[in-house]
Structures are given as C-alpha cells and as structure tokens.
Scaffold this active site. Structure first.
Site, PDB file in Angstrom:
ATOM      1  N   GLY A 172       0.751  -1.019  -0.007  1.00  0.00           N
ATOM      2  CA  GLY A 172       0.113   0.319   0.403  1.00  0.00           C
ATOM      3  C   GLY A 172       0.841   1.461  -0.166  1.00  0.00           C
TER       4      GLY A 172
ATOM      5  CD  GLU B  11      -6.277   0.844   2.814  1.00  0.00           C
ATOM      6  OE1 GLU B  11      -5.623   0.747   3.895  1.00  0.00           O
ATOM      7  OE2 GLU B  11      -6.005   1.249   1.630  1.00  0.00           O
TER       8      GLU B  11
HETATM    9  P1  ADP Z   1       0.545  -1.448   2.963  1.00  0.00           P
HETATM   10  O1  ADP Z   1       0.264   0.390   3.563  1.00  0.00           O
HETATM   11  O2  ADP Z   1       1.879  -2.185   2.499  1.00  0.00           O
HETATM   12  O3  ADP Z   1      -0.526  -2.112   3.273  1.00  0.00           O
HETATM   13  P2  ADP Z   1       0.302  -1.814   6.292  1.00  0.00           P
HETATM   14  O4  ADP Z   1       0.677  -1.080   7.598  1.00  0.00           O
HETATM   15  O5  ADP Z   1      -0.878  -1.450   5.520  1.00  0.00           O
HETATM   16  O6  ADP Z   1       0.729  -1.744   5.494  1.00  0.00           O
HETATM   17  O7  ADP Z   1       0.458  -3.453   6.397  1.00  0.00           O
HETATM   18  C1  ADP Z   1      -0.036  -4.233   5.604  1.00  0.00           C
HETATM   19  C2  ADP Z   1       0.547  -5.605   5.510  1.00  0.00           C
HETATM   20  O8  ADP Z   1       0.940  -6.348   6.974  1.00  0.00           O
HETATM   21  C3  ADP Z   1      -0.045  -6.799   4.595  1.00  0.00           C
HETATM   22  O9  ADP Z   1      -0.208  -6.272   3.467  1.00  0.00           O
HETATM   23  C4  ADP Z   1       0.331  -7.767   5.267  1.00  0.00           C
HETATM   24  O10 ADP Z   1       1.458  -8.493   4.393  1.00  0.00           O
HETATM   25  C5  ADP Z   1       0.930  -7.769   7.185  1.00  0.00           C
HETATM   26  N1  ADP Z   1      -0.086  -7.976   7.993  1.00  0.00           N
HETATM   27  C6  ADP Z   1       0.429  -8.469   8.615  1.00  0.00           C
HETATM   28  N2  ADP Z   1      -1.056  -8.803   9.481  1.00  0.00           N
HETATM   29  C7  ADP Z   1      -2.346  -8.218   8.943  1.00  0.00           C
HETATM   30  C8  ADP Z   1      -2.955  -8.608   9.212  1.00  0.00           C
HETATM   31  N3  ADP Z   1      -3.557  -9.432  10.684  1.00  0.00           N
HETATM   32  N4  ADP Z   1      -4.374  -7.870   8.395  1.00  0.00           N
HETATM   33  C9  ADP Z   1      -3.545  -7.543   6.872  1.00  0.00           C
HETATM   34  N5  ADP Z   1      -2.740  -7.987   7.420  1.00  0.00           N
HETATM   35  C10 ADP Z   1      -1.594  -8.186   7.882  1.00  0.00           C
HETATM   36 MG    MG Z   2      -2.666  -1.459   4.049  1.00  0.00          MG
END
Ligand code: ADP
Ligand code: MG
Length: 168
Positions: A15, A79
């Site tokens: 993201g 998301e």
């Molecule tokens: P991004 O901006 O890349 O989406 P986030 O801070 O939203 O970053 O974190 C999302 C990532 O965290 C997911 O892509 C996944 O790899 C990891 N993750 C770990 N635990 C969870 C969870 N319970 N639900 C969703 N994503 C999770």
């Molecule tokens: Mg995210």
C-alpha cells in the site's frame, strides 16, 4: 447490495505506507485488477467477511473500500484487515476473501484516536455478525476449501475409487 456475498482473490501488494501497522491495524491491499472488477453496486465503506492467506486458515476480516488519494480519488482501493495475529507479513501471497455484509459508509475523523475507536468498533461488529449460522456457512465454502486441499498431503494413499472421486 445484490452482489453480496462477493468472493474475490488476488496477490497482496504494497500500500502507500499510511502507517496502519503502527496503529495496530495492518490492512492488506489488493491490486488494481481486483478493485477494477468490483460490481458497480458495491459501494465504498466498511464490510465484514471471511479471509484466507495462501493455504492458511479462514479468519474473520473487516475490509475498507475507499477512494484512493494516490490517484487523486479517481480509483478505489480495497484494504483487508484479517482478524488474526500473523507472525510475519504476507506480501506477494494470495489473499482470498468473501465480503458478507456492509457495516457503514466511509467517513473522515477529527483525530487518529477517533479513527482507531471507529475501526475497533467495526472489528467488534464483524466478530459478532459473523457468528450468525448463515454467515458461518460461507466460511466453509469450497472457495476456501479448495485452497487448503490443493496442498494437503493425505496421510494414507487413497484407494483408486477415492482417487477418482477426490482427484482433481
Ligand atoms: P501497506 O501500506 O503496505 O498496506 P500496512 O501497514 O497496511 O502496509 O500493512 C499491511 C501488511 O501487513 C499486509 O500486506 C500484510 O503483509 C501484513 N499483515 C500482517 N498481519 C496482518 C493482518 N492481520 N491483516 C492484514 N495484513 C496483515
Ligand atoms: Mg495497508
């Protein structure tokens, strides 16, 4: 919404690092290809449902469908927060979800604290709603079962007839 329940799957992509993990609420993002396939009657807002990462177990989830500021709000994002503590990130893995019901429309919040309170409320509502027997059926749907069985190694070699019945 006539398109619910809605099943979809896609690779987990990065993201825009809006710090959801720092809030304790990481959200796994679907690629544009999945978002672009959403039926027109699926509006923006917060949904609850079931989710499965790779060939793992099926857990409860909450999903936000919203306008993506990165594309000047011309493109949607999807998301998913899976209601489970994962030991590691799962970028690049296939996420399967079924969106079961709608919780509320999108809205803005005056503070980070208010946002976190709202999301935790959404998570509690999702947990409760998904306890309903009609929603539990979707957890057992073949959509998820086929993911697990494709990698399962049988403990004994099945007989020929079983192989034909189960073998695909
Ligand atoms: P991004 O901006 O890349 O989406 P986030 O801070 O939203 O970053 O974190 C999302 C990532 O965290 C997911 O892509 C996944 O790899 C990891 N993750 C770990 N635990 C969870 C969870 N319970 N639900 C969703 N994503 C999770
Ligand atoms: Mg995210």
């Amino acid at each position: 919404m006539k398109s619910l329940p809605y099943f979809c799957r896609g690779e987990v992509v990065r993201g825009f690092g809006r710090g959801s993990k720092e809030l304790g609420i990481p959200t796994a993002n679907f690629p544009d290809s999945v978002v672009d396939n959403l039926p027109a009657d699926i509006s923006t807002g917060i949904y609850y449902g079931w989710a499965c990462v790779g060939n793992g177990d099926v857990y409860k989830m909450v999903m936000s469908i919203g306008w993506n500021p990165y594309y000047k709000n011309t493109k949607k994002s999807m998301e998913t927060h899976v209601i489970h503590e994962f030991k590691e990130d799962f970028y690049g893995q296939i996420l399967r979800v079924v969106m079961v019901g709608y919780i509320r429309p999108e809205r803005t919040f005056d503070s980070l604290e208010a946002l976190i309170v709202a999301i935790n409320g959404d998570i509690e509502e999702a947990k409760l709603k998904l306890e309903l027997p009609e929603h539990h059926k979707l957890k057992e749907d073949n959509f998820f079962i086929s993911a697990a069985s494709s990698s399962a190694v049988p403990s004994t070699t099945p007989s020929t007839s079983e192989t034909i019945v189960n073998g695909h």
